[in-house]
Motif scaffolding. Structure first.
Motif, PDB file in Angstrom:
ATOM      1  N   ARG A  19       1.010  -1.270   0.121  1.00  0.00           N
ATOM      2  CA  ARG A  19       0.013  -0.049  -0.057  1.00  0.00           C
ATOM      3  C   ARG A  19       0.945   1.237  -0.037  1.00  0.00           C
ATOM      4  NH1 ARG A  19      -2.442   1.929   4.488  1.00  0.00           N
ATOM      5  NH2 ARG A  19      -4.272   3.138   4.163  1.00  0.00           N
ATOM      6  N   ARG A  20       1.900   1.299   0.827  1.00  0.00           N
ATOM      7  CA  ARG A  20       2.879   2.163   0.934  1.00  0.00           C
ATOM      8  C   ARG A  20       3.577   2.632  -0.579  1.00  0.00           C
ATOM      9  NH1 ARG A  20       4.084   1.550   6.080  1.00  0.00           N
ATOM     10  NH2 ARG A  20       5.726   0.045   5.501  1.00  0.00           N
ATOM     11  N   GLU A  21       4.117   1.479  -1.034  1.00  0.00           N
ATOM     12  CA  GLU A  21       4.748   1.498  -2.192  1.00  0.00           C
ATOM     13  C   GLU A  21       3.684   2.323  -3.090  1.00  0.00           C
ATOM     14  OE1 GLU A  21       7.734  -2.360  -1.800  1.00  0.00           O
ATOM     15  OE2 GLU A  21       6.221  -2.488  -3.027  1.00  0.00           O
ATOM     16  N   ALA A  22       2.430   1.813  -3.467  1.00  0.00           N
ATOM     17  CA  ALA A  22       1.622   2.090  -4.252  1.00  0.00           C
ATOM     18  C   ALA A  22       1.549   3.878  -4.153  1.00  0.00           C
ATOM     19  CB  ALA A  22       0.260   1.817  -4.484  1.00  0.00           C
ATOM     20  N   TYR A  23       1.307   4.146  -2.922  1.00  0.00           N
ATOM     21  CA  TYR A  23       1.342   5.672  -2.430  1.00  0.00           C
ATOM     22  C   TYR A  23       2.411   6.369  -3.014  1.00  0.00           C
ATOM     23  CZ  TYR A  23       0.585   9.769   0.616  1.00  0.00           C
ATOM     24  OH  TYR A  23       0.387  10.855   0.805  1.00  0.00           O
ATOM     25  N   GLU A  24       3.558   5.910  -2.574  1.00  0.00           N
ATOM     26  CA  GLU A  24       4.946   6.693  -3.143  1.00  0.00           C
ATOM     27  C   GLU A  24       4.886   6.922  -4.769  1.00  0.00           C
ATOM     28  OE1 GLU A  24       7.086   7.904  -1.127  1.00  0.00           O
ATOM     29  OE2 GLU A  24       6.046   7.409   0.786  1.00  0.00           O
ATOM     30  N   ARG A  25       4.536   5.765  -5.283  1.00  0.00           N
ATOM     31  CA  ARG A  25       4.745   5.691  -6.895  1.00  0.00           C
ATOM     32  C   ARG A  25       3.698   6.849  -7.286  1.00  0.00           C
ATOM     33  NH1 ARG A  25       4.310   0.178  -7.349  1.00  0.00           N
ATOM     34  NH2 ARG A  25       1.823   0.349  -7.668  1.00  0.00           N
ATOM     35  N   GLN A  26       2.530   6.771  -6.847  1.00  0.00           N
ATOM     36  CA  GLN A  26       1.622   7.837  -7.282  1.00  0.00           C
ATOM     37  C   GLN A  26       1.564   9.027  -6.606  1.00  0.00           C
ATOM     38  OE1 GLN A  26      -1.674   4.076  -7.420  1.00  0.00           O
ATOM     39  NE2 GLN A  26      -2.279   5.945  -6.906  1.00  0.00           N
ATOM     40  N   GLY A  28       0.674  10.217  -3.775  1.00  0.00           N
ATOM     41  CA  GLY A  28      -0.284  10.769  -3.015  1.00  0.00           C
ATOM     42  C   GLY A  28      -1.488  11.242  -3.969  1.00  0.00           C
ATOM     43  N   LYS A  29      -1.611  10.866  -5.537  1.00  0.00           N
ATOM     44  CA  LYS A  29      -2.576  11.223  -6.241  1.00  0.00           C
ATOM     45  C   LYS A  29      -3.524  10.139  -6.612  1.00  0.00           C
ATOM     46  CE  LYS A  29      -0.875  15.369  -6.995  1.00  0.00           C
ATOM     47  NZ  LYS A  29       0.043  15.641  -8.032  1.00  0.00           N
ATOM     48  N   CYS A  30      -4.575  10.408  -6.764  1.00  0.00           N
ATOM     49  CA  CYS A  30      -5.625   9.246  -7.016  1.00  0.00           C
ATOM     50  C   CYS A  30      -5.849   9.022  -8.485  1.00  0.00           C
ATOM     51  CB  CYS A  30      -7.067   9.502  -6.337  1.00  0.00           C
ATOM     52  SG  CYS A  30      -8.457   8.635  -7.028  1.00  0.00           S
ATOM     53  N   PRO A  31      -5.440   8.049  -9.022  1.00  0.00           N
ATOM     54  CA  PRO A  31      -5.602   7.825 -10.577  1.00  0.00           C
ATOM     55  C   PRO A  31      -7.014   7.617 -11.164  1.00  0.00           C
ATOM     56  CG  PRO A  31      -4.915   5.849  -9.818  1.00  0.00           C
ATOM     57  CD  PRO A  31      -5.007   7.031  -8.453  1.00  0.00           C
ATOM     58  N   SER A  32      -7.905   7.483 -10.235  1.00  0.00           N
ATOM     59  CA  SER A  32      -9.312   7.264 -10.697  1.00  0.00           C
ATOM     60  C   SER A  32     -10.245   8.490 -10.425  1.00  0.00           C
ATOM     61  CB  SER A  32      -9.884   5.880  -9.787  1.00  0.00           C
ATOM     62  OG  SER A  32     -10.999   5.544 -10.333  1.00  0.00           O
ATOM     63  N   ALA A  38     -12.904  17.772  -8.545  1.00  0.00           N
ATOM     64  CA  ALA A  38     -12.189  18.856  -7.516  1.00  0.00           C
ATOM     65  C   ALA A  38     -11.196  18.050  -6.860  1.00  0.00           C
ATOM     66  CB  ALA A  38     -13.187  19.162  -6.495  1.00  0.00           C
ATOM     67  N   ASN A  39     -11.171  16.640  -6.792  1.00  0.00           N
ATOM     68  CA  ASN A  39     -10.111  16.055  -5.834  1.00  0.00           C
ATOM     69  C   ASN A  39      -8.874  15.629  -7.090  1.00  0.00           C
ATOM     70  OD1 ASN A  39     -11.579  16.255  -3.604  1.00  0.00           O
ATOM     71  ND2 ASN A  39     -12.790  14.087  -4.036  1.00  0.00           N
ATOM     72  N   LYS A  40      -9.159  15.721  -8.078  1.00  0.00           N
ATOM     73  CA  LYS A  40      -7.989  15.163  -9.121  1.00  0.00           C
ATOM     74  C   LYS A  40      -6.593  15.762  -8.831  1.00  0.00           C
ATOM     75  CE  LYS A  40      -6.496  13.068 -12.644  1.00  0.00           C
ATOM     76  NZ  LYS A  40      -6.814  11.519 -12.437  1.00  0.00           N
ATOM     77  N   ALA A  41      -6.429  17.012  -8.308  1.00  0.00           N
ATOM     78  CA  ALA A  41      -5.057  17.349  -8.152  1.00  0.00           C
ATOM     79  C   ALA A  41      -4.640  17.332  -6.913  1.00  0.00           C
ATOM     80  CB  ALA A  41      -4.968  19.108  -8.643  1.00  0.00           C
ATOM     81  N   LYS A  42      -5.390  17.063  -6.020  1.00  0.00           N
ATOM     82  CA  LYS A  42      -5.352  16.795  -4.527  1.00  0.00           C
ATOM     83  C   LYS A  42      -4.326  15.802  -4.147  1.00  0.00           C
ATOM     84  CE  LYS A  42      -7.860  15.846  -0.189  1.00  0.00           C
ATOM     85  NZ  LYS A  42      -8.962  16.048   0.864  1.00  0.00           N
ATOM     86  N   ILE A  70      -3.440   2.696  -5.569  1.00  0.00           N
ATOM     87  CA  ILE A  70      -4.150   3.212  -4.290  1.00  0.00           C
ATOM     88  C   ILE A  70      -5.175   4.445  -4.958  1.00  0.00           C
ATOM     89  CG2 ILE A  70      -2.135   4.682  -3.786  1.00  0.00           C
ATOM     90  CD1 ILE A  70      -2.610   3.789  -0.921  1.00  0.00           C
ATOM     91  N   LEU A  71      -6.383   4.121  -4.258  1.00  0.00           N
ATOM     92  CA  LEU A  71      -7.277   5.182  -4.597  1.00  0.00           C
ATOM     93  C   LEU A  71      -7.924   5.871  -3.567  1.00  0.00           C
ATOM     94  CD1 LEU A  71      -9.663   2.754  -6.851  1.00  0.00           C
ATOM     95  CD2 LEU A  71      -7.826   4.289  -7.633  1.00  0.00           C
ATOM     96  N   CYS A  72      -8.369   7.111  -3.629  1.00  0.00           N
ATOM     97  CA  CYS A  72      -9.066   7.820  -2.512  1.00  0.00           C
ATOM     98  C   CYS A  72     -10.133   7.222  -2.156  1.00  0.00           C
ATOM     99  CB  CYS A  72      -9.179   9.262  -2.977  1.00  0.00           C
ATOM    100  SG  CYS A  72     -10.669   9.514  -3.957  1.00  0.00           S
ATOM    101  N   LYS A  73     -10.801   7.362  -0.973  1.00  0.00           N
ATOM    102  CA  LYS A  73     -12.033   6.340  -0.330  1.00  0.00           C
ATOM    103  C   LYS A  73     -13.309   6.729  -1.255  1.00  0.00           C
ATOM    104  CE  LYS A  73     -10.323   6.260   4.303  1.00  0.00           C
ATOM    105  NZ  LYS A  73     -10.573   6.444   5.799  1.00  0.00           N
TER     106      LYS A  73
END
Ligand SMILES: [Zn+2]
Length: 82
Positions: A19-26, A28-32, A38-42, A70-73
């Protein structure tokens, strides 16, 4: 945790490490999130995000770091509701 043990690749839950690896790779951005949303650049915190199988587990996707995103909730909930 049970990281790196092949026997555990058939379980559905990602480890904290994957989970942490995916978070680092992305970063902190949500690809979905929708591009216009409004959340795209968050940049999310890791606590606000949930690990997801890129190839769905139900379709034979493995629980390993290559198949982890990793996706936002919000997105995770939307996807789970499909
Ligand atoms: Zn999202």
């Amino acid at each position: 945790m049970l990281d790196g043990d092949e026997r555990h690749l058939n379980i559905r839950a990602f480890s904290d490490k994957m989970r942490r690896e995916a978070y680092e790779r992305q970063k902190g951005k949500c690809p979905s999130c929708p591009p216009t949303g409004a959340n795209k650049a968050k940049k999310w915190t890791i606590e606000e995000m949930e690990a997801d199988h890129i190839t769905p587990w139900s379709k034979g996707g493995k629980t390993d770091s290559k198949n982890c995103q990793i996706l936002c909730k919000d997105c995770n909930r939307r996807k789970a509701g499909k």
